[in-house]
Design a protein around this motif. Structure first.
Motif, PDB file in Angstrom:
ATOM      1  N   UNK A 254      24.220  99.095 -26.054  1.00  0.00           N
ATOM      2  CA  UNK A 254      23.047 100.091 -26.163  1.00  0.00           C
ATOM      3  C   UNK A 254      21.996  99.253 -26.956  1.00  0.00           C
ATOM      4  N   UNK A 255      22.245  98.528 -28.210  1.00  0.00           N
ATOM      5  CA  UNK A 255      21.111  98.197 -28.803  1.00  0.00           C
ATOM      6  C   UNK A 255      20.720  96.754 -28.192  1.00  0.00           C
TER       7      UNK A 255
ATOM      8  N   UNK B 193      11.154 106.095 -28.397  1.00  0.00           N
ATOM      9  CA  UNK B 193       9.981 106.564 -28.275  1.00  0.00           C
ATOM     10  C   UNK B 193       8.778 105.481 -28.666  1.00  0.00           C
ATOM     11  N   UNK B 194       7.704 105.436 -28.303  1.00  0.00           N
ATOM     12  CA  UNK B 194       6.554 104.589 -28.628  1.00  0.00           C
ATOM     13  C   UNK B 194       5.355 104.995 -29.858  1.00  0.00           C
TER      14      UNK B 194
ATOM     15  N   UNK C 194      10.399 103.226 -31.746  1.00  0.00           N
ATOM     16  CA  UNK C 194      11.154 103.956 -32.609  1.00  0.00           C
ATOM     17  C   UNK C 194      12.402 104.494 -31.954  1.00  0.00           C
ATOM     18  N   UNK C 195      13.551 104.093 -32.801  1.00  0.00           N
ATOM     19  CA  UNK C 195      14.710 104.455 -32.262  1.00  0.00           C
ATOM     20  C   UNK C 195      15.076 105.894 -32.822  1.00  0.00           C
ATOM     21  N   UNK C 196      15.119 106.763 -32.126  1.00  0.00           N
ATOM     22  CA  UNK C 196      15.343 108.224 -32.573  1.00  0.00           C
ATOM     23  C   UNK C 196      16.835 108.574 -32.865  1.00  0.00           C
ATOM     24  N   UNK C 197      17.715 108.086 -31.723  1.00  0.00           N
ATOM     25  CA  UNK C 197      19.009 108.176 -31.860  1.00  0.00           C
ATOM     26  C   UNK C 197      19.740 107.249 -31.308  1.00  0.00           C
TER      27      UNK C 197
END
Length: 167
Positions: A107-108, A76-77, A88-91
């Motif tokens: 994925x990264x 999310x931003x 932000x990387x949540x999961x």
């Protein structure tokens, strides 16, 4: 999973039809973190918040093998005056039987490419101290700001927010 199977992993942005698989995988990651009451969002809410708004503030990449979602990353931003748009990387989660086969790397890579394309100033995330995934991130250049800057992450839960709003 062999190295040739790793090549068969497709990373793509999530689609509406992936929402149930994302919810199912989020239950696995919640159990891993011993958050047994998570997730609390159902498929319809996830579909609405991700696909039924003009400019969603979040998104997902999914890892797929043979049309089955085996992992995802959720981002999310945020925004800071200093750096502008941030991510932000949540999961980041890959099913256990597919770990150590570069699925997380893929994925990264997709997330980093999106961040570069969108001129993201920084990417933040939280990792519990006991989670071995912190080494995964450190190998890719992540800085532990708790160690470096002595920052502490705080959070207001729903009850605290409601209490502040009512006073």
């Amino acid at each position: 999973m062999s190295s040739s199977d790793s090549a068969s992993v497709t990373i793509r942005e999530a689609r509406r039809e992936d929402c149930q698989a994302i919810i199912n995988l989020s239950k696995e990651i919640a159990n891993f973190h011993k958050h047994f009451n998570s997730p609390q969002v159902d498929v319809k809410v996830l579909e609405r918040d991700t696909f039924d708004v003009a400019n969603p503030n979040m998104g997902f990449f999914v890892a797929v093998i043979d049309n089955v979602v085996i992992g995802y990353c959720h981002y999310y931003y945020t925004y800071t005056i200093r750096l502008g748009k941030n991510m932000c990387l949540q999961d980041l989660y890959v099913q256990e039987k597919f770990r150590n086969h570069r699925v997380g790397d893929k994925l990264m890579h997709a997330l980093a490419k999106k961040a570069v394309d969108e001129k993201i100033g920084k990417m933040e995330f939280v990792v519990t101290d006991w989670n071995p995934a912190k080494n995964f991130y450190k190998k890719r250049g992540a800085t532990d700001y708790t160690e470096k800057e002595d920052f502490h992450l705080y959070q207001f839960d729903r009850a605290s927010i409601e209490k502040m709003a009512s006073t």
